[in-house]
Design a protein around this motif. Structure first.
Motif, PDB file in Angstrom:
ATOM      1  N   GLY A  37     -34.785  53.376 -18.164  1.00 24.17           N
ATOM      2  CA  GLY A  37     -34.740  51.991 -18.901  1.00 24.17           C
ATOM      3  C   GLY A  37     -35.897  51.248 -18.744  1.00 24.17           C
ATOM      4  O   GLY A  37     -37.095  51.483 -17.873  1.00 24.17           O
ATOM      5  N   PRO A  38     -36.165  50.162 -19.245  1.00 20.45           N
ATOM      6  CA  PRO A  38     -37.592  49.401 -19.608  1.00 20.45           C
ATOM      7  C   PRO A  38     -37.810  48.536 -18.390  1.00 20.45           C
ATOM      8  O   PRO A  38     -39.064  47.978 -18.206  1.00 20.45           O
ATOM      9  CB  PRO A  38     -37.421  48.545 -20.674  1.00 20.45           C
ATOM     10  N   THR A  39     -36.931  48.175 -17.331  1.00 21.25           N
ATOM     11  CA  THR A  39     -37.281  47.567 -16.088  1.00 21.25           C
ATOM     12  C   THR A  39     -37.475  48.193 -15.085  1.00 21.25           C
ATOM     13  O   THR A  39     -36.587  48.867 -14.665  1.00 21.25           O
ATOM     14  CB  THR A  39     -36.022  46.401 -16.204  1.00 21.25           C
ATOM     15  N   LEU A  40     -38.317  47.663 -14.107  1.00 20.77           N
ATOM     16  CA  LEU A  40     -38.430  48.164 -12.580  1.00 20.77           C
ATOM     17  C   LEU A  40     -38.528  46.951 -11.842  1.00 20.77           C
ATOM     18  O   LEU A  40     -38.923  45.979 -12.162  1.00 20.77           O
ATOM     19  CB  LEU A  40     -39.952  48.973 -12.388  1.00 20.77           C
ATOM     20  N   LEU A  41     -38.035  47.263 -10.512  1.00 18.47           N
ATOM     21  CA  LEU A  41     -38.187  46.320  -9.541  1.00 18.47           C
ATOM     22  C   LEU A  41     -38.896  47.211  -8.420  1.00 18.47           C
ATOM     23  O   LEU A  41     -38.931  48.210  -7.974  1.00 18.47           O
ATOM     24  CB  LEU A  41     -36.779  45.857  -8.973  1.00 18.47           C
ATOM     25  N   THR A  42     -39.921  46.240  -7.654  1.00 20.73           N
ATOM     26  CA  THR A  42     -40.427  46.401  -6.298  1.00 20.73           C
ATOM     27  C   THR A  42     -40.379  45.538  -5.438  1.00 20.73           C
ATOM     28  O   THR A  42     -39.976  44.266  -5.850  1.00 20.73           O
ATOM     29  CB  THR A  42     -42.043  46.679  -6.612  1.00 20.73           C
ATOM     30  N   HIS A  77     -33.871  52.131 -13.703  1.00 22.17           N
ATOM     31  CA  HIS A  77     -32.455  52.088 -14.093  1.00 22.17           C
ATOM     32  C   HIS A  77     -32.412  52.959 -15.373  1.00 22.17           C
ATOM     33  O   HIS A  77     -33.164  53.331 -16.016  1.00 22.17           O
ATOM     34  CB  HIS A  77     -31.900  50.596 -14.448  1.00 22.17           C
ATOM     35  N   THR A  78     -31.201  53.617 -15.431  1.00 20.17           N
ATOM     36  CA  THR A  78     -30.565  54.518 -16.763  1.00 20.17           C
ATOM     37  C   THR A  78     -30.513  53.454 -17.875  1.00 20.17           C
ATOM     38  O   THR A  78     -30.108  52.267 -17.702  1.00 20.17           O
ATOM     39  CB  THR A  78     -29.715  55.349 -16.662  1.00 20.17           C
ATOM     40  N   VAL A  79     -31.044  54.026 -19.237  1.00 19.70           N
ATOM     41  CA  VAL A  79     -30.677  53.270 -20.401  1.00 19.70           C
ATOM     42  C   VAL A  79     -29.016  53.312 -20.494  1.00 19.70           C
ATOM     43  O   VAL A  79     -28.394  52.289 -20.780  1.00 19.70           O
ATOM     44  CB  VAL A  79     -31.286  54.035 -21.659  1.00 19.70           C
ATOM     45  N   GLU A  80     -28.505  54.258 -20.165  1.00 15.56           N
ATOM     46  CA  GLU A  80     -27.145  54.755 -20.366  1.00 15.56           C
ATOM     47  C   GLU A  80     -26.273  54.099 -19.235  1.00 15.56           C
ATOM     48  O   GLU A  80     -26.698  54.335 -18.200  1.00 15.56           O
ATOM     49  CB  GLU A  80     -26.787  56.237 -20.497  1.00 15.56           C
ATOM     50  N   LEU A 121     -32.236  53.865  -9.967  1.00 12.71           N
ATOM     51  CA  LEU A 121     -33.012  55.139  -9.712  1.00 12.71           C
ATOM     52  C   LEU A 121     -33.995  54.593  -8.703  1.00 12.71           C
ATOM     53  O   LEU A 121     -34.873  53.601  -8.806  1.00 12.71           O
ATOM     54  CB  LEU A 121     -33.707  55.584 -11.098  1.00 12.71           C
ATOM     55  N   MET A 122     -34.230  55.490  -7.671  1.00 11.09           N
ATOM     56  CA  MET A 122     -35.184  55.143  -6.768  1.00 11.09           C
ATOM     57  C   MET A 122     -36.345  56.249  -7.126  1.00 11.09           C
ATOM     58  O   MET A 122     -36.115  57.151  -6.985  1.00 11.09           O
ATOM     59  CB  MET A 122     -34.632  55.621  -5.404  1.00 11.09           C
ATOM     60  N   GLY A 161     -29.330  47.058 -15.287  1.00  9.26           N
ATOM     61  CA  GLY A 161     -30.640  46.924 -14.623  1.00  9.26           C
ATOM     62  C   GLY A 161     -30.653  47.430 -13.327  1.00  9.26           C
ATOM     63  O   GLY A 161     -29.647  47.702 -12.712  1.00  9.26           O
ATOM     64  N   PRO A 162     -31.939  47.489 -12.811  1.00 10.91           N
ATOM     65  CA  PRO A 162     -31.994  48.000 -11.641  1.00 10.91           C
ATOM     66  C   PRO A 162     -31.477  46.945 -10.358  1.00 10.91           C
ATOM     67  O   PRO A 162     -31.633  45.801 -10.473  1.00 10.91           O
ATOM     68  CB  PRO A 162     -33.667  48.015 -11.222  1.00 10.91           C
ATOM     69  N   GLN A 163     -30.850  47.347  -9.338  1.00  9.05           N
ATOM     70  CA  GLN A 163     -30.281  46.553  -8.380  1.00  9.05           C
ATOM     71  C   GLN A 163     -30.842  46.912  -7.224  1.00  9.05           C
ATOM     72  O   GLN A 163     -31.093  47.853  -6.465  1.00  9.05           O
ATOM     73  CB  GLN A 163     -28.719  47.047  -8.412  1.00  9.05           C
TER      74      GLN A 163
END
Length: 178
Positions: A37-42, A77-80, A121-122, A161-163
């Motif tokens: 997916g288009p978003t990352l978290l750090t 995160h996955t798109v799906e 996704l890590m 989105g990423p959690q």
């Protein structure tokens, strides 16, 4: 038993498995490719504390990609959106991505029966690596369960989105740990 590619397609069509959006071209002999997916978290603090929420910074991966840096943990995160009340999903990085030096989902590949949502996704690169939104990043396999089923209803249900980690919620009421 593991589902074959044709059985994954059948299970999506008859509702035993949900993959949205579903693309027949992402079905493999015994897995389904998922995209980044288009978003990352750090995490923004030097020390991550397992007993409290940790602040994060959101990064959007542009069309030109984003360079992941070694020594940094990225939550993607996955798109799906993937889920099933029947099968046990396991997510692994694609071997082609591993050959680029990117570890994907090494410590937590198993999903729970009853979880429905985008997978966090890590991502941990061994060297600088440019990633792109929509790239095929991992593959999910589905296993048949045996025995009574207790559907997942935990803190990550319906994730979009990423959690970030919710481990601190598990510690509520547990008392201080020395």
């Amino acid at each position: 038993m593991i589902l074959t590619g044709p059985e994954i397609t059948t299970a999506v069509r008859d509702g035993r498995l949900r993959i949205a959006p579903f693309e027949p071209g992402q079905v493999n002999p015994n897995s389904y490719n998922v995209r980044l997916g288009p978003t990352l978290l750090t995490y923004t603090e030097e020390i991550i504390d397992a007993h409290r929420p940790n602040p994060t910074r959101e990064v959007e991966i542009g069309e030109g990609g984003f360079v992941l840096q070694p020594g940094e943990l990225y939550l993607g995160h996955t798109v799906e959106e993937v889920g099933s009340d029947t099968f046990v999903p396991l997510l692994f990085g694609r071997s082609s991505v591993g050959r680029l030096g990117l570890f994907v989902e090494i410590t937590a590949p198993i999903g729970d029966i009853g979880f429905h949502g985008q997978w966090t996704l890590m991502l941990a690169p061994t060297r600088p690596l440019r990633v792109y939104p929509g790239m095929k990043i991992g593959q999910i396999m589905f296993f048949v369960s045996v025995g009574p089923v207790d559907l997942y209803s935990g803190k990550y249900q319906a994730a979009l989105g990423p959690q970030p980690s919710g481990y601190w919620r598990d510690q509520a009421g547990a008392g201080a740990v020395a």
